[in-house]
Design a protein around this motif. Structure first.
Motif, mmCIF file in Angstrom:
data_model
loop_
_atom_site.group_PDB
_atom_site.id
_atom_site.type_symbol
_atom_site.label_atom_id
_atom_site.label_comp_id
_atom_site.label_asym_id
_atom_site.label_seq_id
_atom_site.Cartn_x
_atom_site.Cartn_y
_atom_site.Cartn_z
ATOM 1 N N ALA A 42 15.608 -2.264 -2.155
ATOM 2 C CA ALA A 42 15.486 -1.019 -2.922
ATOM 3 C C ALA A 42 14.462 -0.136 -2.217
ATOM 4 O O ALA A 42 13.377 0.122 -2.732
ATOM 5 N N PHE A 43 14.827 0.321 -1.020
ATOM 6 C CA PHE A 43 13.911 1.112 -0.212
ATOM 7 C C PHE A 43 13.598 2.424 -0.921
ATOM 8 O O PHE A 43 14.504 3.151 -1.347
ATOM 9 N N ARG A 44 12.335 2.712 -1.053
ATOM 10 C CA ARG A 44 11.846 3.820 -1.878
ATOM 11 C C ARG A 44 12.511 5.161 -1.589
ATOM 12 O O ARG A 44 12.856 5.898 -2.507
ATOM 13 N N ILE A 86 19.023 8.467 -3.877
ATOM 14 C CA ILE A 86 20.244 8.983 -3.256
ATOM 15 C C ILE A 86 21.438 8.281 -3.901
ATOM 16 O O ILE A 86 21.441 7.061 -4.050
ATOM 17 N N SER A 87 22.440 9.035 -4.272
ATOM 18 C CA SER A 87 23.635 8.422 -4.844
ATOM 19 C C SER A 87 24.421 7.720 -3.747
ATOM 20 O O SER A 87 24.292 8.030 -2.565
ATOM 21 N N THR A 88 25.243 6.764 -4.143
ATOM 22 C CA THR A 88 26.022 6.019 -3.161
ATOM 23 C C THR A 88 27.299 6.777 -2.827
ATOM 24 O O THR A 88 27.838 7.505 -3.642
ATOM 25 N N GLY A 89 27.741 6.599 -1.607
ATOM 26 C CA GLY A 89 28.954 7.255 -1.145
ATOM 27 C C GLY A 89 28.935 7.361 0.371
ATOM 28 O O GLY A 89 27.893 7.215 1.005
ATOM 29 N N ALA A 90 30.087 7.629 0.948
ATOM 30 C CA ALA A 90 30.205 7.690 2.408
ATOM 31 C C ALA A 90 29.363 8.814 3.000
ATOM 32 O O ALA A 90 28.694 8.640 4.017
ATOM 33 N N LYS A 91 29.384 9.986 2.376
ATOM 34 C CA LYS A 91 28.619 11.123 2.894
ATOM 35 C C LYS A 91 27.118 10.859 2.814
ATOM 36 O O LYS A 91 26.377 11.167 3.741
ATOM 37 N N GLN A 92 26.669 10.280 1.709
ATOM 38 C CA GLN A 92 25.256 9.969 1.548
ATOM 39 C C GLN A 92 24.825 8.884 2.536
ATOM 40 O O GLN A 92 23.722 8.939 3.077
ATOM 41 N N THR A 119 9.478 -2.211 19.269
ATOM 42 C CA THR A 119 10.512 -1.217 19.032
ATOM 43 C C THR A 119 11.037 -1.469 17.624
ATOM 44 O O THR A 119 11.399 -2.601 17.295
ATOM 45 N N VAL A 120 11.055 -0.420 16.806
ATOM 46 C CA VAL A 120 11.488 -0.561 15.418
ATOM 47 C C VAL A 120 12.695 0.335 15.182
ATOM 48 O O VAL A 120 12.644 1.532 15.452
ATOM 49 N N THR A 121 13.772 -0.256 14.703
ATOM 50 C CA THR A 121 14.970 0.492 14.343
ATOM 51 C C THR A 121 15.351 0.124 12.914
ATOM 52 O O THR A 121 14.900 -0.897 12.383
ATOM 53 N N ALA A 122 16.173 0.954 12.314
ATOM 54 C CA ALA A 122 16.584 0.715 10.931
ATOM 55 C C ALA A 122 18.096 0.723 10.815
ATOM 56 O O ALA A 122 18.792 1.373 11.595
ATOM 57 N N GLU A 123 18.570 0.013 9.819
ATOM 58 C CA GLU A 123 19.998 -0.083 9.564
ATOM 59 C C GLU A 123 20.213 0.074 8.058
ATOM 60 O O GLU A 123 19.610 -0.639 7.260
ATOM 61 N N VAL A 124 21.064 1.024 7.687
ATOM 62 C CA VAL A 124 21.411 1.223 6.280
ATOM 63 C C VAL A 124 22.910 1.001 6.160
ATOM 64 O O VAL A 124 23.703 1.802 6.638
ATOM 65 N N GLN A 125 23.278 -0.114 5.511
ATOM 66 C CA GLN A 125 24.697 -0.411 5.312
ATOM 67 C C GLN A 125 25.143 -0.041 3.905
ATOM 68 O O GLN A 125 26.270 0.389 3.708
ATOM 69 N N THR A 126 24.256 -0.246 2.942
ATOM 70 C CA THR A 126 24.515 0.151 1.561
ATOM 71 C C THR A 126 23.243 0.759 0.988
ATOM 72 O O THR A 126 22.147 0.282 1.252
ATOM 73 N N ILE A 127 23.394 1.808 0.239
ATOM 74 C CA ILE A 127 22.246 2.474 -0.384
ATOM 75 C C ILE A 127 21.921 1.729 -1.669
ATOM 76 O O ILE A 127 22.823 1.410 -2.419
ATOM 77 N N PRO A 128 20.694 1.394 -1.962
ATOM 78 C CA PRO A 128 19.417 1.764 -1.365
ATOM 79 C C PRO A 128 18.818 0.707 -0.448
ATOM 80 O O PRO A 128 17.630 0.764 -0.126
ATOM 81 N N ALA A 129 19.584 -0.276 -0.018
ATOM 82 C CA ALA A 129 19.057 -1.332 0.842
ATOM 83 C C ALA A 129 18.878 -0.839 2.274
ATOM 84 O O ALA A 129 19.623 0.006 2.751
ATOM 85 N N LEU A 159 0.829 -1.204 0.000
ATOM 86 C CA LEU A 159 0.000 0.000 0.000
ATOM 87 C C LEU A 159 0.865 1.255 0.000
ATOM 88 O O LEU A 159 0.605 2.202 -0.739
ATOM 89 N N ILE A 160 1.907 1.259 0.783
ATOM 90 C CA ILE A 160 2.725 2.453 0.946
ATOM 91 C C ILE A 160 3.841 2.548 -0.094
ATOM 92 O O ILE A 160 4.038 3.592 -0.703
ATOM 93 N N TYR A 161 4.557 1.452 -0.309
ATOM 94 C CA TYR A 161 5.761 1.488 -1.145
ATOM 95 C C TYR A 161 5.592 0.810 -2.505
ATOM 96 O O TYR A 161 6.558 0.680 -3.246
ATOM 97 N N LYS A 162 4.394 0.335 -2.797
ATOM 98 C CA LYS A 162 4.072 -0.266 -4.104
ATOM 99 C C LYS A 162 4.875 -1.526 -4.402
ATOM 100 O O LYS A 162 5.067 -1.887 -5.555
ATOM 101 N N LYS A 163 5.372 -2.182 -3.362
ATOM 102 C CA LYS A 163 6.061 -3.463 -3.514
ATOM 103 C C LYS A 163 6.126 -4.143 -2.152
ATOM 104 O O LYS A 163 5.969 -3.490 -1.120
ATOM 105 N N GLN A 164 6.302 -5.451 -2.173
ATOM 106 C CA GLN A 164 6.470 -6.177 -0.921
ATOM 107 C C GLN A 164 7.920 -6.079 -0.470
ATOM 108 O O GLN A 164 8.800 -5.743 -1.259
#
Length: 153
Positions: free
Chosen positions: A93-95, A100-106, A133-143, A70-75
């Motif tokens: 491939a989080f919406r 966002i381009s990949t890189g350390a600053k991003q 409790t919900v937390t998020a982890e981004v190790q590589t963009i866009p995952a 419903l929100i992200y148009k994919k499972q």
């Protein structure tokens, strides 16, 4: 399609407003709170005519399929559990991170784009009777990986 673009722009402006306009550069609580309220209301409408879920795992599967679609148009791409109240939801491939381009600053700035979704999921689960409790982890963009810990008080 146009509502998707509007949703993306609205999200970007909410992030901008909550973090920059209020001089709260590292305070993500406002974003999480807006997401919580949104998720709480959305799940109420989405499950209005649905039967109650029989268990916690079925609820999580619903969040990862119908609610996410419903929100992200994919499972979500992957749902894992340790069967002791800990779930990991992976979206490769989080919406909000796909543009966002990949890189350390991003990568350093990526977390501010996932706090709304943390609140969204927590609000939906709260309305369904699951305190979490919900937390998020981004190790590589866009995952992105969302860690959902069920609080059994």
């Amino acid at each position: 399609m146009s509502e998707d673009i509007l949703f993306d722009f609205l999200h970007a402006e909410i992030v901008n407003y909550c973090l920059h306009d209020n001089n709260k550069e590292n305070d993500f609580s406002a974003l999480e709170y807006i997401g919580f309220n949104t998720g709480y209301r959305l799940i109420e409408r989405l499950t209005r005519d649905a039967p109650r879920f029989k268990d916690e795992l079925e609820t999580m599967k619903f969040i990862c399929t119908d609610f996410w679609t419903l929100i992200y148009k994919k499972q979500v791409d992957n749902l894992r559990t340790n069967n002791h109240g800990m779930y990991v939801v992976q979206d490769k491939a989080f919406r909000f991170l796909t543009r966002i381009s990949t890189g350390a600053k991003q990568l350093e700035h990526a977390p501010k784009f996932v706090f709304f979704t943390c609140g969204l999921v927590r609000g939906a689960l709260t309305n369904l009777g699951i305190n979490s409790t919900v937390t998020a982890e981004v190790q590589t963009i866009p995952a992105c990986k969302f860690h959902i810990e069920i609080n059994r008080n």
